[in-house]
Design a protein around this motif. Sequence first.
Motif, PDB file in Angstrom:
ATOM      1  N   HIS A 118       0.695  -1.094  -0.173  1.00  0.00           N
ATOM      2  CA  HIS A 118       0.147  -0.059   0.172  1.00  0.00           C
ATOM      3  C   HIS A 118       0.980   1.155  -0.063  1.00  0.00           C
ATOM      4  CE1 HIS A 118      -3.512  -2.568   0.524  1.00  0.00           C
ATOM      5  NE2 HIS A 118      -2.740  -3.045   1.543  1.00  0.00           N
ATOM      6  N   MET A 119       1.480   1.475  -1.213  1.00  0.00           N
ATOM      7  CA  MET A 119       2.159   2.791  -1.226  1.00  0.00           C
ATOM      8  C   MET A 119       1.496   3.462  -2.675  1.00  0.00           C
ATOM      9  SD  MET A 119       6.137   1.849  -0.227  1.00  0.00           S
ATOM     10  CE  MET A 119       6.685   3.524  -0.392  1.00  0.00           C
ATOM     11  N   PRO A 120       0.707   4.534  -2.393  1.00  0.00           N
ATOM     12  CA  PRO A 120       0.060   4.971  -3.593  1.00  0.00           C
ATOM     13  C   PRO A 120       0.917   5.603  -4.712  1.00  0.00           C
ATOM     14  CG  PRO A 120      -0.819   5.982  -1.303  1.00  0.00           C
ATOM     15  CD  PRO A 120       0.373   5.147  -0.900  1.00  0.00           C
ATOM     16  N   GLU A 121       2.120   6.194  -4.235  1.00  0.00           N
ATOM     17  CA  GLU A 121       3.056   6.788  -5.365  1.00  0.00           C
ATOM     18  C   GLU A 121       3.718   5.562  -6.058  1.00  0.00           C
ATOM     19  OE1 GLU A 121       3.331   7.151  -2.111  1.00  0.00           O
ATOM     20  OE2 GLU A 121       3.236   9.151  -1.508  1.00  0.00           O
ATOM     21  N   LEU A 122       3.492   4.229  -5.748  1.00  0.00           N
ATOM     22  CA  LEU A 122       4.074   3.501  -6.666  1.00  0.00           C
ATOM     23  C   LEU A 122       3.339   3.111  -7.895  1.00  0.00           C
ATOM     24  CD1 LEU A 122       5.420   0.664  -3.959  1.00  0.00           C
ATOM     25  CD2 LEU A 122       6.554   2.466  -5.426  1.00  0.00           C
ATOM     26  N   ASP A 123       2.051   3.400  -7.826  1.00  0.00           N
ATOM     27  CA  ASP A 123       0.994   3.146  -8.801  1.00  0.00           C
ATOM     28  C   ASP A 123       0.804   4.533  -9.499  1.00  0.00           C
ATOM     29  OD1 ASP A 123       0.659   0.430  -8.320  1.00  0.00           O
ATOM     30  OD2 ASP A 123      -0.902   1.041  -6.750  1.00  0.00           O
ATOM     31  N   TRP A 124       1.499   5.551  -9.113  1.00  0.00           N
ATOM     32  CA  TRP A 124       1.234   6.889  -9.879  1.00  0.00           C
ATOM     33  C   TRP A 124       2.085   7.222 -10.862  1.00  0.00           C
ATOM     34  CZ3 TRP A 124       3.428  12.070  -7.901  1.00  0.00           C
ATOM     35  CH2 TRP A 124       2.734  13.046  -8.375  1.00  0.00           C
ATOM     36  N   ALA A 125       1.550   7.332 -12.272  1.00  0.00           N
ATOM     37  CA  ALA A 125       2.253   7.440 -13.400  1.00  0.00           C
ATOM     38  C   ALA A 125       3.430   8.537 -13.080  1.00  0.00           C
ATOM     39  CB  ALA A 125       1.484   8.092 -14.415  1.00  0.00           C
ATOM     40  N   TYR A 126       3.336   9.402 -12.438  1.00  0.00           N
ATOM     41  CA  TYR A 126       4.483  10.476 -12.226  1.00  0.00           C
ATOM     42  C   TYR A 126       5.111  10.219 -10.946  1.00  0.00           C
ATOM     43  CZ  TYR A 126       1.754  12.987 -15.645  1.00  0.00           C
ATOM     44  OH  TYR A 126       1.074  13.610 -16.888  1.00  0.00           O
ATOM     45  N   GLY A 127       5.207   8.959 -10.542  1.00  0.00           N
ATOM     46  CA  GLY A 127       5.751   8.919  -9.231  1.00  0.00           C
ATOM     47  C   GLY A 127       7.304   8.740  -9.553  1.00  0.00           C
ATOM     48  N   TYR A 128       7.755   8.006 -10.461  1.00  0.00           N
ATOM     49  CA  TYR A 128       9.305   7.971 -10.612  1.00  0.00           C
ATOM     50  C   TYR A 128       9.660   9.419 -10.879  1.00  0.00           C
ATOM     51  CZ  TYR A 128      13.888   6.870 -12.789  1.00  0.00           C
ATOM     52  OH  TYR A 128      15.145   6.902 -13.106  1.00  0.00           O
ATOM     53  N   PRO A 129       9.344  10.112 -11.872  1.00  0.00           N
ATOM     54  CA  PRO A 129       9.997  11.430 -11.953  1.00  0.00           C
ATOM     55  C   PRO A 129       9.810  12.272 -10.864  1.00  0.00           C
ATOM     56  CG  PRO A 129       8.482  10.878 -13.858  1.00  0.00           C
ATOM     57  CD  PRO A 129       8.242   9.877 -12.798  1.00  0.00           C
ATOM     58  N   PHE A 130       8.668  12.284 -10.136  1.00  0.00           N
ATOM     59  CA  PHE A 130       8.521  12.821  -8.849  1.00  0.00           C
ATOM     60  C   PHE A 130       9.610  12.538  -7.733  1.00  0.00           C
ATOM     61  CE2 PHE A 130       6.984  13.087  -4.374  1.00  0.00           C
ATOM     62  CZ  PHE A 130       6.632  14.713  -4.465  1.00  0.00           C
ATOM     63  N   SER A 131       9.998  11.315  -7.619  1.00  0.00           N
ATOM     64  CA  SER A 131      10.841  10.885  -6.761  1.00  0.00           C
ATOM     65  C   SER A 131      12.285  11.146  -7.198  1.00  0.00           C
ATOM     66  CB  SER A 131      10.872   9.426  -6.544  1.00  0.00           C
ATOM     67  OG  SER A 131      11.072   8.853  -7.942  1.00  0.00           O
ATOM     68  N   MET A 132      12.604  11.283  -8.310  1.00  0.00           N
ATOM     69  CA  MET A 132      14.011  11.808  -9.102  1.00  0.00           C
ATOM     70  C   MET A 132      14.018  13.320  -8.640  1.00  0.00           C
ATOM     71  SD  MET A 132      15.613   9.146  -9.676  1.00  0.00           S
ATOM     72  CE  MET A 132      16.840   9.640 -10.480  1.00  0.00           C
ATOM     73  N   GLY A 133      13.017  13.982  -8.862  1.00  0.00           N
ATOM     74  CA  GLY A 133      13.089  15.440  -8.952  1.00  0.00           C
ATOM     75  C   GLY A 133      13.312  15.730  -7.463  1.00  0.00           C
TER      76      GLY A 133
ATOM     77  N   MET B 216      14.806  13.828  -5.187  1.00  0.00           N
ATOM     78  CA  MET B 216      16.044  13.707  -4.634  1.00  0.00           C
ATOM     79  C   MET B 216      17.133  14.961  -5.189  1.00  0.00           C
ATOM     80  SD  MET B 216      16.473   9.773  -5.447  1.00  0.00           S
ATOM     81  CE  MET B 216      15.560   8.382  -4.881  1.00  0.00           C
ATOM     82  N   VAL B 217      16.795  15.261  -6.534  1.00  0.00           N
ATOM     83  CA  VAL B 217      17.756  16.438  -6.985  1.00  0.00           C
ATOM     84  C   VAL B 217      17.435  17.898  -6.225  1.00  0.00           C
ATOM     85  CG1 VAL B 217      18.007  17.870  -9.099  1.00  0.00           C
ATOM     86  CG2 VAL B 217      18.074  15.322  -9.160  1.00  0.00           C
ATOM     87  N   ALA B 218      15.986  18.091  -5.927  1.00  0.00           N
ATOM     88  CA  ALA B 218      15.662  19.215  -5.424  1.00  0.00           C
ATOM     89  C   ALA B 218      16.170  19.399  -3.930  1.00  0.00           C
ATOM     90  CB  ALA B 218      14.186  19.500  -5.543  1.00  0.00           C
ATOM     91  N   THR B 219      16.092  18.257  -3.281  1.00  0.00           N
ATOM     92  CA  THR B 219      16.683  18.190  -1.898  1.00  0.00           C
ATOM     93  C   THR B 219      18.137  18.483  -1.650  1.00  0.00           C
ATOM     94  OG1 THR B 219      15.062  16.562  -1.347  1.00  0.00           O
ATOM     95  CG2 THR B 219      16.772  16.757   0.173  1.00  0.00           C
ATOM     96  N   GLY B 220      18.913  17.507  -2.675  1.00  0.00           N
ATOM     97  CA  GLY B 220      20.372  17.736  -2.917  1.00  0.00           C
ATOM     98  C   GLY B 220      20.569  19.233  -2.958  1.00  0.00           C
ATOM     99  N   GLY B 221      19.959  19.776  -4.088  1.00  0.00           N
ATOM    100  CA  GLY B 221      20.462  21.169  -4.419  1.00  0.00           C
ATOM    101  C   GLY B 221      20.081  22.149  -3.316  1.00  0.00           C
TER     102      GLY B 221
END
Length: 338
Positions: A304-319, A321-326
């Motif tokens: 039960h992790m809603p973001e796993l079924d979300w179409a934009y879940g992968y780009p959101f997670s990568m973004g 990560m980059v935003a947090t690091g920046g």
Amino acid sequence: MTLVDNAVYVDGQRTADPHSLDETYAVMRERGGMAWIGLYRPEIAEIESIAEEFSLHELAVEDALRGHQRSKLENYGSTLFAVLRPARYLDDTEKVEFGELHVFVGADFLVSVRHAESLELARVRQRMEADPELLAMGPPAAMYAILDEVVDAYGPVVSGLENDIDEIEDQIFNGDPNVSRRIYELSREVTEFQRATHPLEEVVASLEKGMPNYQVNVELQRKLRDVRDHVIRVVERVDSFRILLQNALSVNATLVAQRQNEEMRRLSESSLEQNEEIKRISSWAAIIFAPTLIGTVYGMNFDHMPELDWAYGYPFSMGLMVATGGVLYAVFKWMKWL
């Protein structure tokens, strides 16, 4: 052997070598000469015998037996009592060894009592025997010769101490950690030397002027004046050593403080450099940790992790990560940690 040398002199010539004190008294009275008795760490009975024969004052006898006296000259009626502090410099240990010599001087006798190895009086006696005209002046002339020998023996001591002070100066500027101890030890020797030499000026001056019931030949006065000049020079040199050692101690303390300050500064600079390194390491660790945390969360594989079924879940997670690091990089850069 306590009776080192024992002789009776008449008109400056050695006329008898008695084998005992009693024989000395008898020959001296018979020939009307001067007795010169040299003792080394004598027994009480020997001192008492001499004291009775020559009517020595009990206080002077007590000082001669007890030892550990300061340099001085005391007048007991027709008898003079002098305490001298001979010294010699020991090259092997770079130390000054002090002795103690007691001298009783009367109208027809001189008695020397040594309590240490330093100052061999045989040389003094040989010198006087080689000059009968001077020795014919009696016990005061023998007393002059002893004083002259004591003062002359101070010369090598002064040279040795001067050499030690030169070595101390080299130790100070070479940063030798043991130099303070050596300065204190040398200061004690110089102080002891001052105690031995300072009273001598007054001692020689008193002999030169003459004392009640005790007159000094004019020629002998000139010789004593020369000894007093030597004493003054020795005293001045020794006093200058005390000043030099005090200055050396102050300079050494200043240099030690400077070296400590430089060491503290180096430690502080090293600590600051270490702090800067720690800041940089910590900053990069935080920047790397943030994406790792996000990736770890989404890598737990729960059902039960809603973001796993979300179409934009992968780009959101990568973004994310980059935003947090920046953001973290910008913050640390602003804080000058990077």
